[in-house]
Design an enzyme around this catalytic site. Structure first.
Site, PDB file in Angstrom:
ATOM      1  N   GLY A   1       0.683  -1.481   0.014  1.00 26.40           N
ATOM      2  CA  GLY A   1       0.584   0.148   0.289  1.00 26.40           C
ATOM      3  C   GLY A   1       0.944   1.221  -0.164  1.00 26.40           C
ATOM      4  O   GLY A   1       0.531   2.311   0.556  1.00 26.40           O
TER       5      GLY A   1
ATOM      6  N   ASN B   1       2.013   2.713  -2.754  1.00 28.83           N
ATOM      7  CA  ASN B   1       1.169   4.033  -3.320  1.00 28.83           C
ATOM      8  C   ASN B   1      -0.068   4.528  -2.975  1.00 28.83           C
ATOM      9  O   ASN B   1      -0.414   5.302  -2.865  1.00 28.83           O
ATOM     10  CB  ASN B   1       0.570   3.310  -5.141  1.00 28.83           C
ATOM     11  CG  ASN B   1       1.340   3.191  -5.739  1.00 28.83           C
ATOM     12  OD1 ASN B   1       1.689   3.888  -6.314  1.00 28.83           O
ATOM     13  ND2 ASN B   1       2.053   1.601  -6.135  1.00 28.83           N
TER      14      ASN B   1
ATOM     15  N   ARG C   1     -14.758 -18.338  -8.420  1.00 33.44           N
ATOM     16  CA  ARG C   1     -14.217 -16.630  -9.430  1.00 33.44           C
ATOM     17  C   ARG C   1     -15.731 -16.327  -9.151  1.00 33.44           C
ATOM     18  O   ARG C   1     -15.624 -14.407  -9.183  1.00 33.44           O
ATOM     19  CB  ARG C   1     -13.433 -16.841 -10.478  1.00 33.44           C
ATOM     20  CG  ARG C   1     -13.049 -15.837 -11.084  1.00 33.44           C
ATOM     21  CD  ARG C   1     -11.393 -15.858  -9.557  1.00 33.44           C
ATOM     22  NE  ARG C   1     -10.545 -14.609 -10.075  1.00 33.44           N
ATOM     23  CZ  ARG C   1      -9.692 -14.675  -8.879  1.00 33.44           C
ATOM     24  NH1 ARG C   1      -9.570 -15.357  -8.201  1.00 33.44           N
ATOM     25  NH2 ARG C   1      -8.945 -13.186  -8.973  1.00 33.44           N
TER      26      ARG C   1
ATOM     27  N   HIS D   1       0.580   1.118 -13.392  1.00 33.27           N
ATOM     28  CA  HIS D   1       2.117  -0.489 -13.674  1.00 33.27           C
ATOM     29  C   HIS D   1       2.759   0.476 -13.832  1.00 33.27           C
ATOM     30  O   HIS D   1       3.745   1.306 -14.211  1.00 33.27           O
ATOM     31  CB  HIS D   1       1.373  -0.826 -15.002  1.00 33.27           C
ATOM     32  CG  HIS D   1       2.007  -2.131 -15.270  1.00 33.27           C
ATOM     33  ND1 HIS D   1       1.894  -3.217 -14.722  1.00 33.27           N
ATOM     34  CD2 HIS D   1       3.253  -2.028 -15.852  1.00 33.27           C
ATOM     35  CE1 HIS D   1       2.273  -3.989 -15.464  1.00 33.27           C
ATOM     36  NE2 HIS D   1       3.448  -3.609 -16.264  1.00 33.27           N
TER      37      HIS D   1
ATOM     38  N   GLN E   1      10.576   7.511  -7.999  1.00 36.61           N
ATOM     39  CA  GLN E   1      10.676   8.544  -8.665  1.00 36.61           C
ATOM     40  C   GLN E   1       9.370   8.749  -9.839  1.00 36.61           C
ATOM     41  O   GLN E   1       9.296   9.724 -10.583  1.00 36.61           O
ATOM     42  CB  GLN E   1      11.770   8.250  -9.649  1.00 36.61           C
ATOM     43  CG  GLN E   1      13.280   8.567  -8.967  1.00 36.61           C
ATOM     44  CD  GLN E   1      14.626   8.252  -9.977  1.00 36.61           C
ATOM     45  OE1 GLN E   1      14.475   7.940 -10.707  1.00 36.61           O
ATOM     46  NE2 GLN E   1      15.728   8.222  -8.746  1.00 36.61           N
TER      47      GLN E   1
ATOM     48  N   GLU F   1       5.802   6.347  -9.803  1.00 36.48           N
ATOM     49  CA  GLU F   1       4.175   5.727  -8.637  1.00 36.48           C
ATOM     50  C   GLU F   1       4.201   6.757  -8.233  1.00 36.48           C
ATOM     51  O   GLU F   1       3.137   7.474  -8.248  1.00 36.48           O
ATOM     52  CB  GLU F   1       4.804   4.466  -8.179  1.00 36.48           C
ATOM     53  CG  GLU F   1       4.638   3.587  -9.637  1.00 36.48           C
ATOM     54  CD  GLU F   1       4.655   1.959  -9.054  1.00 36.48           C
ATOM     55  OE1 GLU F   1       3.677   1.495  -7.599  1.00 36.48           O
ATOM     56  OE2 GLU F   1       5.510   1.585  -9.337  1.00 36.48           O
TER      57      GLU F   1
END
Ligand code: GAR
Length: 212
Positions: A12, A14, A66, A110, A179, A181
């Site tokens: 976590g 981000n 699923r 990503h 640098q 994300e």
């Protein structure tokens, strides 16, 4: 005020960058309504709790199929009626029904320069392992809207990061996070919350004339 739901799987960092960005005023007009993890007991949920944000776990392990997991995930998200869903290190494929219901309202970060090192099997540390195996000298991160494809939606922003001699996957992952994300994702949320970008013909255009 843009209502945001953040989906996470692990550490976590981000998510933390988003929380910190909101606290510091780098992201305006947006609020995190909930954080949802597919894994129990992860640091992300601790980060949410520390920030006073409701956190939940919807784990595929608790469902027989699923489809049942997808339904549960979608209905948990819908409880918060989000304007934007942020995949901040969410390492499971999201339900197609969610992609359709929230067209151009789901963003993903990503850890590579899409279309390199992305698609099936490219997630988390694996991306950086493959980057080092291939020997490319520049990598980076991409923030993009999510469509039915895997890492194929309209690109919002990208930032390049140099690979350095002696890098391990872990060292490179950390550099790409620091640098690229943690800068790109909060900035993209701020752009969306303030109406600065839109999708036209499958591409993201900035309404302020292309300035990043
Ligand atoms: C991040 O590097 C993110 O870009 C990546 O997982 C990591 C999660 O870290 N996401 C993907 O690989 C998506 N395909 P975090 O939990 O510390 O934010």
């Amino acid at each position: 005020m843009l209502k945001v739901v953040v989906l996470v799987s692990g550490g976590g960092t981000n998510l933390q960058a988003i929380i910190d960005g909101m606290a510091a005023g780098r992201i305006t007009n947006a609020r995190i309504e909930a954080v949802i993890s597919n894994n129990r007991g992860v640091k992300s949920l601790e980060r949410a709790a520390a920030a006073g944000i409701p956190g939940f776990c919807v784990s595929p392990k608790d469902y027989e199929t699923r489809e049942a997991f997808h339904e549960a995930l979608l209905s948990k998200v819908e409880e918060f009626a989000p304007d934007l869903i942020v995949l901040a290190g969410f390492l499971v494929r999201i339900p197609e029904a969610m992609v359709h219901r929230y067209a151009n309202r789901i963003v993903n970060i990503h850890p590579s320069l899409i279309p390199s090192f992305c698609g099936v099997g490219y997630y988390g540390l694996k991306v950086h392992e493959r980057v080092l195996e291939r020997g490319v000298k520049v990598t980076g991160a991409t923030v993009h809207f999510v469509n039915e494809g895997m890492d194929e939606g309209p690109i919002i922003a990208q930032k390049a990061v140099y690979v350095e001699d002696g890098d391990t996957p872990e060292i490179l992952q950390r550099r790409v996070m620091e640098q690229a994300e943690w800068i790109l994702l909060p900035a993209a949320i701020d752009d969306i919350a303030n109406g600065r970008i839109e999708v036209q013909d499958g591409r993201v255009v900035r309404k302020d004339g292309g300035k990043e």
